[in-house]
Design a protein around this motif. Structure first.
Motif, mmCIF file in Angstrom:
data_model
loop_
_atom_site.group_PDB
_atom_site.id
_atom_site.type_symbol
_atom_site.label_atom_id
_atom_site.label_comp_id
_atom_site.label_asym_id
_atom_site.label_seq_id
_atom_site.Cartn_x
_atom_site.Cartn_y
_atom_site.Cartn_z
ATOM 1 N N GLN A 50 0.834 -1.207 0.000
ATOM 2 C CA GLN A 50 0.000 0.000 0.000
ATOM 3 C C GLN A 50 0.873 1.263 0.000
ATOM 4 O O GLN A 50 0.629 2.200 -0.748
ATOM 5 C CB GLN A 50 -0.889 -0.054 1.242
ATOM 6 N N LYS A 53 2.757 1.457 -3.247
ATOM 7 C CA LYS A 53 1.859 1.387 -4.411
ATOM 8 C C LYS A 53 2.344 0.350 -5.414
ATOM 9 O O LYS A 53 2.420 0.602 -6.614
ATOM 10 C CB LYS A 53 1.750 2.746 -5.120
ATOM 11 N N ASN A 55 2.600 -4.087 -6.401
ATOM 12 C CA ASN A 55 1.912 -5.364 -6.322
ATOM 13 C C ASN A 55 2.301 -6.129 -5.050
ATOM 14 O O ASN A 55 3.491 -6.295 -4.775
ATOM 15 C CB ASN A 55 2.329 -6.156 -7.556
ATOM 16 N N GLU B 164 -6.188 7.234 -7.168
ATOM 17 C CA GLU B 164 -5.348 6.740 -6.074
ATOM 18 C C GLU B 164 -6.133 5.834 -5.138
ATOM 19 O O GLU B 164 -5.642 4.809 -4.690
ATOM 20 C CB GLU B 164 -4.748 7.913 -5.288
ATOM 21 N N LYS B 165 -7.389 6.234 -4.880
ATOM 22 C CA LYS B 165 -8.223 5.408 -3.988
ATOM 23 C C LYS B 165 -8.492 4.054 -4.620
ATOM 24 O O LYS B 165 -8.533 3.030 -3.929
ATOM 25 C CB LYS B 165 -9.542 6.121 -3.698
ATOM 26 N N VAL B 167 -6.592 2.480 -6.807
ATOM 27 C CA VAL B 167 -5.359 1.692 -6.748
ATOM 28 C C VAL B 167 -5.187 1.090 -5.352
ATOM 29 O O VAL B 167 -4.884 -0.088 -5.197
ATOM 30 C CB VAL B 167 -4.133 2.553 -7.129
ATOM 31 N N ALA B 168 -5.437 1.910 -4.328
ATOM 32 C CA ALA B 168 -5.295 1.425 -2.946
ATOM 33 C C ALA B 168 -6.267 0.283 -2.674
ATOM 34 O O ALA B 168 -5.905 -0.732 -2.064
ATOM 35 C CB ALA B 168 -5.524 2.566 -1.962
ATOM 36 N N ILE B 171 -5.008 -2.878 -4.309
ATOM 37 C CA ILE B 171 -3.888 -3.494 -3.585
ATOM 38 C C ILE B 171 -4.409 -4.239 -2.353
ATOM 39 O O ILE B 171 -4.033 -5.372 -2.094
ATOM 40 C CB ILE B 171 -2.838 -2.429 -3.179
ATOM 41 N N GLU B 190 0.607 5.663 -13.575
ATOM 42 C CA GLU B 190 0.381 5.446 -12.146
ATOM 43 C C GLU B 190 0.148 3.989 -11.795
ATOM 44 O O GLU B 190 0.024 3.648 -10.638
ATOM 45 C CB GLU B 190 -0.849 6.235 -11.670
ATOM 46 N N THR B 191 0.020 3.135 -12.795
ATOM 47 C CA THR B 191 -0.456 1.794 -12.489
ATOM 48 C C THR B 191 0.556 0.698 -12.754
ATOM 49 O O THR B 191 0.374 -0.418 -12.306
ATOM 50 C CB THR B 191 -1.715 1.502 -13.317
ATOM 51 N N SER B 193 3.271 -0.200 -11.585
ATOM 52 C CA SER B 193 3.891 -0.895 -10.463
ATOM 53 C C SER B 193 2.968 -1.976 -9.879
ATOM 54 O O SER B 193 3.374 -2.744 -9.029
ATOM 55 C CB SER B 193 4.262 0.113 -9.375
ATOM 56 N N LEU B 194 1.720 -2.006 -10.356
ATOM 57 C CA LEU B 194 0.776 -3.000 -9.842
ATOM 58 C C LEU B 194 0.877 -4.331 -10.566
ATOM 59 O O LEU B 194 0.362 -5.336 -10.097
ATOM 60 C CB LEU B 194 -0.662 -2.511 -10.038
#
Lengths: 129, 231, 246
Positions: A50, A53, A55, B164-165, B167-168, B171, B190-191, B193-194
């Motif tokens: 978190q 940000k 995975n 941002e919310k 994405v949070a 996660i 912004e995404t 890294s997910l």
């Protein structure tokens, strides 16, 4: 590359390099630098993911590697903690120092300096300091 | 690696335009996979195939081991592309809709998500900003305890804070449950890294696919790769 | 899909627009204005040989068109509201999803019809009272209304299945058929006009259908009409399954 603070630890992630290695290395160096104390609890996978940000799988992989190196230990129902074994930490400090020196030496030799040159430079620098 | 979604040689034409042209894909189980590419690359056509809304002209596609069908949709939580929520609803009515019509919908979880995403129970769809509406729809998708979550362009056209919310929330959801997640987006910054796995789509075909960490080691960030492929 | 889910889906379809529409105050202002005009007109020109409430029943000739559009809107709304993805990805067969729309549309149609005929009956009551005509003919008037209602109920499924089909076809690869379907809409929707030929509404006869002047075989048309409605509905389901262009 923004610096992110999680607990006492500092992270700066570069998206053009594998994140797993960066998280692992940066936790390791936080431990070595003492930004996070022996026996201290580290953020959960979820909290870390978190905060950074990223995975959760990436954080999990890094944590598993730390556990394998016995730098951390998971206590059931309580979370993950930094080892209380000071030897482990000094070992990691030593390893990081070696890595830094190796990197430095490799760079110097690519610039064409010999071991003797390097020693001279270091002595001169050390003398000034 | 177990495969949750497998497509091979998929083609789909609309009149003379080929949306998908021999598209191959493998989406690994229990990972976050991104389908990346500019608008019109064929991403959304493929996403719609997964829930049986669109049928391929040729090629094979299996989702969780089955051909797409309305029956298979029981196991899929799907956020449609450019979707809006029903006018005349409130957050409460939307959650009721989910609880009554969507299998494995966890009402308490939906309320928790709505709370953390800053949505009041009596907020009306008409009065919502685009970001609030997107957050509501994401809450409905994340409240389902199903093996596959598909999000088609969940970030497009919404404000930064909502993004941002979202994405949070993603996660959080992904840390607490074993789920295969497939996200289709053209907004990488912004995404990226997910993602665990990425598939770059160009002109209806796979231009590049692989583990994101491997791709980073070999070719740099997803943004860099994106620029190189489409730039 | 269990019955509870199906019932919920029907309620969902029923509520969406209808609630909102009647919540608008100007909607009620129009209704009130029309009512006032009607009552005034009847008070002035009504009576035994004057303006008859039966004429008001002629407005119901337009209802089949209205009912078709209700069903049309119920489906079209999924596109205009960008909710199509939610609707089509529901884990239920297309036939059930569309049947819920048809059922909700039919419910609305019956509701509107009943309100309409009740309204006209109130006007007639007013007429009888104001002009002191006595209530001898009231029973016959209500019976005439029920005949109208019956005919509307018979033809509503066909109009509404057609409405769903038009909405689906216009968003499918079969789109070139749309004008043909709108022509069908015009032809089917005028059914009350066709029946009006031999009718003698002024004297309380609904097209002789119920007075014995037309052969009883006419009632065989009912199952035929419903069969056609079923075919149109099956067509709409099929279009939604295979031919939509998304």
């Amino acid at each position: 590359m923004n610096e992110i603070r999680v607990g006492g630890m500092r992270f700066a992630l570069d998206l053009s390099q594998p994140l797993y290695e960066q998280v692992l290395e940066q936790v390791r160096s936080s431990i070595a630098k003492g930004e996070i104390a022996l026996g201290e609890k580290i953020p959960s996978v979820r909290e870390m993911a978190q905060a950074l940000k990223i995975n959760p799988n990436t954080v999990m992989r890094a944590y598993q590697e730390l556990e394998r190196d016995q730098l951390t230990e998971t206590r059931r129902g309580q979370g993950t903690f930094i080892t209380t074994d000071a030897d482990k930490v000094s070992h990691i400090r030593h390893r990081l120092a070696e890595e830094a020196v190796e990197e430095f030496l490799a760079r110097m030799s690519s610039l064409g300096f010999t071991a003797a040159d390097i020693a001279n430079i270091l002595r001169a620098k050390g003398g000034e300091g | 690696m177990t495969v949750a979604i497998k497509g091979a040689g998929i083609t789909k034409s609309y009149g003379k335009r080929r949306a998908l042209d021999g598209f191959d894909i493998e989406v690994p189980e229990y990972a976050i996979t991104a389908i990346l590419g500019p608008n019109g690359a064929g991403k959304s056509t493929f996403m719609r195939m997964l829930t049986g809304m669109v049928e391929p002209d040729s090629g094979t596609l299996t989702v969780l081991g089955e051909r797409p069908s309305w029956q298979n949709n029981r196991r899929i939580s799907y956020l449609p592309d450019r979707a809006r929520w029903y006018q005349g609803h409130t957050v409460e009515k939307a959650i009721e809709w989910g609880a009554r019509l969507l299998p494995e919908f966890r009402k308490d979880e939906a309320w928790e998500l709505a709370g953390s995403l800053g949505l009041e129970a009596d907020l009306e769809t008409e009065g919502m900003s685009k970001g609030q509406e997107a957050r509501l729809m994401l809450a409905l998708c994340l409240a389902r305890e199903v093996p596959l979550l598909i999000l088609d362009e969940p970030f497009s056209g919404i404000d930064m804070l909502s993004r941002e919310k979202i994405v949070a929330a993603l996660i959080d959801s992904f840390s607490t449950r074993r789920q295969t997640v497939l996200i289709c987006t053209h907004e990488i910054a912004e995404t990226e890294s997910l993602f665990d796995h990425a598939v770059f789509v160009n002109d209806g075909r796979t231009a590049l696919a692989g583990s994101v960490e491997d791709l980073r080691a070999e070719r740099g960030s997803m943004q860099d790769i994106y620029r190189r492929i489409y730039g | 899909m269990n019955n509870g889910q199906f019932a919920f889906l029907i309620r969902h379809e029923l509520k969406l627009e209808s609630c909102k529409r009647f919540a608008r105050s100007w909607y009620w202002i129009y209704i009130a204005a029309v009512a006032v005009v009607l009552f005034v007109a009847v008070a002035i020109w009504g009576g035994a040989e004057g303006l008859k409430s039966e004429y008001l029943l002629l407005f119901s000739f337009g209802l089949p068109f209205v009912f078709c559009m209700i069903a049309f809107q119920k489906l079209k709304r999924e596109w205009t509201g960008n909710t199509l993805g939610w609707w089509l990805a529901l884990p239920y067969p297309r036939s059930r999803l569309l049947l819920a729309k048809l059922a909700a549309s039919f419910g609305l149609a019956v509701g509107i019809s009943v309100l309409f005929f009740a309204g006209v009956a109130i006007v007639e009551t007013f007429n009888l009272l104001v002009h002191r005509l006595g209530f001898g003919g009231f029973g016959k008037f209500v019976k005439l209304e029920l005949h109208f209602l019956l005919i509307l109920v018979v033809i509503t499924p066909i109009m509404q299945a057609l409405g769903l089909l038009i909405a689906a076809v216009s968003k499918s690869s079969l789109r070139p058929l749309t004008p043909l379907l709108w022509i069908t809409f015009g032809l089917f929707g005028n059914v009350l006009n066709y029946l009006n030929g031999p009718a003698d509404i002024e004297h309380g006869e609904a097209w002789g259908l119920f007075g014995g002047s037309v052969t009883g075989w006419i009632w065989l048309a009912v199952p035929v009409i419903w069969l056609v409605a079923a075919l149109l509905f099956a067509g709409a389901v099929n279009v939604c399954k295979k031919y939509l262009v998304l």
